[in-house]
Motif scaffolding. Sequence first.
Motif, PDB file in Angstrom:
ATOM      1  N   VAL A  26      31.913  -9.712   1.881  1.00 34.42           N
ATOM      2  CA  VAL A  26      31.243  -8.524   2.425  1.00 34.42           C
ATOM      3  C   VAL A  26      29.735  -8.660   2.552  1.00 34.42           C
ATOM      4  CG1 VAL A  26      33.072  -7.055   1.482  1.00 34.42           C
ATOM      5  CG2 VAL A  26      30.963  -7.352   0.180  1.00 34.42           C
ATOM      6  N   ALA A  27      29.110  -9.612   1.819  1.00 32.27           N
ATOM      7  CA  ALA A  27      27.644  -9.627   1.736  1.00 32.27           C
ATOM      8  C   ALA A  27      26.976  -9.835   3.092  1.00 32.27           C
ATOM      9  CB  ALA A  27      27.176 -10.690   0.751  1.00 32.27           C
ATOM     10  N   ALA A  28      27.488 -10.779   3.905  1.00 35.06           N
ATOM     11  CA  ALA A  28      26.869 -11.021   5.221  1.00 35.06           C
ATOM     12  C   ALA A  28      27.031  -9.806   6.128  1.00 35.06           C
ATOM     13  CB  ALA A  28      27.493 -12.253   5.871  1.00 35.06           C
ATOM     14  N   LEU A  29      28.171  -9.117   6.024  1.00 31.89           N
ATOM     15  CA  LEU A  29      28.417  -7.941   6.855  1.00 31.89           C
ATOM     16  C   LEU A  29      27.546  -6.769   6.399  1.00 31.89           C
ATOM     17  CD1 LEU A  29      32.313  -8.262   7.071  1.00 31.89           C
ATOM     18  CD2 LEU A  29      30.605  -9.023   8.746  1.00 31.89           C
ATOM     19  N   VAL A  30      27.417  -6.596   5.085  1.00 31.22           N
ATOM     20  CA  VAL A  30      26.508  -5.564   4.575  1.00 31.22           C
ATOM     21  C   VAL A  30      25.075  -5.913   4.956  1.00 31.22           C
ATOM     22  CG1 VAL A  30      25.554  -4.496   2.488  1.00 31.22           C
ATOM     23  CG2 VAL A  30      28.011  -4.905   2.659  1.00 31.22           C
ATOM     24  N   GLY A  31      24.734  -7.204   4.822  1.00 29.17           N
ATOM     25  CA  GLY A  31      23.401  -7.643   5.194  1.00 29.17           C
ATOM     26  C   GLY A  31      23.092  -7.366   6.654  1.00 29.17           C
ATOM     27  N   GLN A  32      24.061  -7.602   7.518  1.00 31.00           N
ATOM     28  CA  GLN A  32      23.848  -7.342   8.944  1.00 31.00           C
ATOM     29  C   GLN A  32      23.628  -5.856   9.208  1.00 31.00           C
ATOM     30  OE1 GLN A  32      26.915  -8.793  11.763  1.00 31.00           O
ATOM     31  NE2 GLN A  32      25.164  -9.594  12.869  1.00 31.00           N
ATOM     32  N   ALA A  35      20.001  -5.101   7.216  1.00 32.86           N
ATOM     33  CA  ALA A  35      18.819  -5.935   7.491  1.00 32.86           C
ATOM     34  C   ALA A  35      17.995  -5.388   8.650  1.00 32.86           C
ATOM     35  CB  ALA A  35      19.246  -7.367   7.783  1.00 32.86           C
ATOM     36  N   PRO A  36      16.681  -5.533   8.574  1.00 34.07           N
ATOM     37  CA  PRO A  36      15.816  -5.088   9.673  1.00 34.07           C
ATOM     38  C   PRO A  36      15.912  -5.978  10.915  1.00 34.07           C
ATOM     39  CG  PRO A  36      14.517  -6.136   7.943  1.00 34.07           C
ATOM     40  CD  PRO A  36      15.903  -6.010   7.414  1.00 34.07           C
ATOM     41  N   ASP A  37      16.494  -7.187  10.749  1.00 34.16           N
ATOM     42  CA  ASP A  37      16.644  -8.128  11.858  1.00 34.16           C
ATOM     43  C   ASP A  37      17.955  -8.890  11.657  1.00 34.16           C
ATOM     44  OD1 ASP A  37      16.399 -10.858  13.194  1.00 34.16           O
ATOM     45  OD2 ASP A  37      14.535  -9.928  13.899  1.00 34.16           O
ATOM     46  N   PRO A  38      18.745  -9.114  12.740  1.00 38.37           N
ATOM     47  CA  PRO A  38      20.029  -9.829  12.596  1.00 38.37           C
ATOM     48  C   PRO A  38      19.903 -11.213  11.973  1.00 38.37           C
ATOM     49  CG  PRO A  38      19.891  -8.781  14.748  1.00 38.37           C
ATOM     50  CD  PRO A  38      18.544  -8.636  14.116  1.00 38.37           C
ATOM     51  N   ASP A  39      18.756 -11.877  12.161  1.00 36.13           N
ATOM     52  CA  ASP A  39      18.563 -13.211  11.583  1.00 36.13           C
ATOM     53  C   ASP A  39      18.556 -13.175  10.056  1.00 36.13           C
ATOM     54  OD1 ASP A  39      18.458 -14.387  14.045  1.00 36.13           O
ATOM     55  OD2 ASP A  39      16.271 -14.543  14.118  1.00 36.13           O
ATOM     56  N   ASN A  94      19.523   0.665   1.466  1.00 38.72           N
ATOM     57  CA  ASN A  94      18.294  -0.096   1.257  1.00 38.72           C
ATOM     58  C   ASN A  94      18.599  -1.597   1.177  1.00 38.72           C
ATOM     59  OD1 ASN A  94      16.056  -1.417  -0.324  1.00 38.72           O
ATOM     60  ND2 ASN A  94      15.213   0.647  -0.181  1.00 38.72           N
ATOM     61  N   PHE A  95      18.105  -2.341   2.135  1.00 35.41           N
ATOM     62  CA  PHE A  95      18.350  -3.781   2.225  1.00 35.41           C
ATOM     63  C   PHE A  95      17.736  -4.525   1.040  1.00 35.41           C
ATOM     64  CE2 PHE A  95      16.899  -7.990   3.900  1.00 35.41           C
ATOM     65  CZ  PHE A  95      18.146  -8.546   4.136  1.00 35.41           C
ATOM     66  N   TYR A  96      16.554  -4.106   0.606  1.00 39.83           N
ATOM     67  CA  TYR A  96      15.827  -4.849  -0.418  1.00 39.83           C
ATOM     68  C   TYR A  96      16.461  -4.679  -1.800  1.00 39.83           C
ATOM     69  CZ  TYR A  96      12.653  -5.064   3.479  1.00 39.83           C
ATOM     70  OH  TYR A  96      12.139  -5.280   4.726  1.00 39.83           O
ATOM     71  N   ILE A  97      16.974  -3.494  -2.093  1.00 38.99           N
ATOM     72  CA  ILE A  97      17.696  -3.308  -3.351  1.00 38.99           C
ATOM     73  C   ILE A  97      18.979  -4.146  -3.330  1.00 38.99           C
ATOM     74  CG2 ILE A  97      18.931  -1.658  -4.822  1.00 38.99           C
ATOM     75  CD1 ILE A  97      16.966   0.471  -3.963  1.00 38.99           C
ATOM     76  N   PHE A  98      19.640  -4.203  -2.170  1.00 38.62           N
ATOM     77  CA  PHE A  98      20.846  -5.018  -2.048  1.00 38.62           C
ATOM     78  C   PHE A  98      20.523  -6.487  -2.301  1.00 38.62           C
ATOM     79  CE2 PHE A  98      24.124  -7.294   0.500  1.00 38.62           C
ATOM     80  CZ  PHE A  98      25.243  -6.834  -0.188  1.00 38.62           C
ATOM     81  N   CYS A  99      19.390  -6.953  -1.792  1.00 35.36           N
ATOM     82  CA  CYS A  99      18.976  -8.340  -2.033  1.00 35.36           C
ATOM     83  C   CYS A  99      18.724  -8.592  -3.522  1.00 35.36           C
ATOM     84  CB  CYS A  99      17.711  -8.658  -1.233  1.00 35.36           C
ATOM     85  SG  CYS A  99      17.996  -8.831   0.548  1.00 35.36           S
ATOM     86  N   CYS A 100      18.101  -7.614  -4.206  1.00 30.11           N
ATOM     87  CA  CYS A 100      17.894  -7.752  -5.655  1.00 30.11           C
ATOM     88  C   CYS A 100      19.235  -7.841  -6.373  1.00 30.11           C
ATOM     89  CB  CYS A 100      17.094  -6.560  -6.185  1.00 30.11           C
ATOM     90  SG  CYS A 100      15.360  -6.538  -5.670  1.00 30.11           S
ATOM     91  N   GLY A 101      20.203  -7.052  -5.893  1.00 29.97           N
ATOM     92  CA  GLY A 101      21.533  -7.063  -6.496  1.00 29.97           C
ATOM     93  C   GLY A 101      22.224  -8.404  -6.335  1.00 29.97           C
ATOM     94  N   THR A 102      22.173  -8.986  -5.134  1.00 25.63           N
ATOM     95  CA  THR A 102      22.848 -10.270  -4.923  1.00 25.63           C
ATOM     96  C   THR A 102      22.132 -11.396  -5.664  1.00 25.63           C
ATOM     97  OG1 THR A 102      21.650 -10.657  -2.836  1.00 25.63           O
ATOM     98  CG2 THR A 102      23.805  -9.578  -2.690  1.00 25.63           C
ATOM     99  N   PHE A 103      20.802 -11.296  -5.798  1.00 35.97           N
ATOM    100  CA  PHE A 103      20.060 -12.290  -6.585  1.00 35.97           C
ATOM    101  C   PHE A 103      20.528 -12.266  -8.041  1.00 35.97           C
ATOM    102  CE2 PHE A 103      16.546 -13.476  -9.385  1.00 35.97           C
ATOM    103  CZ  PHE A 103      16.166 -14.703  -8.859  1.00 35.97           C
TER     104      PHE A 103
END
Length: 392
Positions: A26-32, A35-39, A94-103
């Motif tokens: 799910v992470a890439a799909l949640v990230g998409q 995320a502020p940009d698809p890349d 919030n994309f950035y909190i999600f990034c903290c979570g995956t880290f």
Amino acid sequence: MFGTTVWGLALGQALLITGNILLISVAALVGQHLAPDPDYATVPIALQYIGLMCITLPAAHVMKWVGRKKGFLIGNVFGVVGACLAYMALSVDNFYIFCCGTFTLGMSIGVGQQYRYAAAENAPKNKIPQSISLIMAAGIIAAILGPNVAVWFEHWFPDVQYQGAFLALIIVYLLTMVIIQLLPLKKPSIEEQQGHTRSYKELLKQNDLLGAIVAGAIGYGVMVLIMTATPLAMMHSGHNFSDTASTIQWHVLGMFAPSFFTGKLISRFGCSKVIQTGCLMLVGCIALTQFGITYWHFSIALALLGIGWNFTFIGATSLLTGTYQPAEKAKVQGLNDLIVFTCSAAASLLAGYWQNIFGWQLLNLMMIPFIFSAMITVAAIQKRAELYVESN
């Protein structure tokens, strides 16, 4: 053949990988979505591997002093915290909190990489490859549970897709903590804590150690890059999420089902031949991606990718266990995992960007030079060993 400890570690590994596969699904799909940009869609997965990479060396040294049990419990605390952060991120979009979570989840997974070493320490010396294989075979449970938990809990909260998956992940880590607490894991010996250790320079003069690191790093890196790009490639090809989850399931089965016999193959044919066979499986995966983008093209290619990873990773780990003394295990295991998961982090970070820039087929073709370099390195080391035996 194995005691309670090894079987308990196998169950802990199964739950760890269940959470890892759920996250991958799910992470890439949640990230998409966030995320502020698809890349940047695969940045959360990249941060998972960066977290994993950052913790590997410290985790090995911490366990040298506090023991496996406390080390694994600390790792699972990271898992609970990371899953809670990801759950919260989806609540507030919030994309950035999600990034903290995956880290943070990556840090937990990084500590869990020590399960295979702990199993080797609790098995008879002539059964070390089989004990490592048993730990990896536990991933079959994850192959069944991981993608399915992602699907079952996808709409647990109707207003927020995938939030329920991270609630399930919290439960997985709490359950693992209970299992680890019950295991009679050995405490570090005086020899492990105070014995003589060689310098990294001396250790790296060993051909087997270099071969183990190269094979492990390239095999894992190639697997992570292709696996991470797969959900995005399938979505762009018109496949729905259930097809993607099913493909990931085939991949995970390929990763772990061969573990029932990989250890026996290593005992019979040696680590080098098993590693090279794994590299050929990776080439087979890449060849298949060039012929189509149907569900079965993706699924069979990802199954081959998993088998190739299994042979290279278990072969490399078995080769590694013969390159250090008890007091050196933290240095060697930590260094190996740091290098392997640095490559994995780089691969996951590049996956989304390369998928968008180059496309699915070219992305796969770009992996061939790396695979061949691993094969050549391992073959050269095996040849040197054979010449050494003949000369003596």
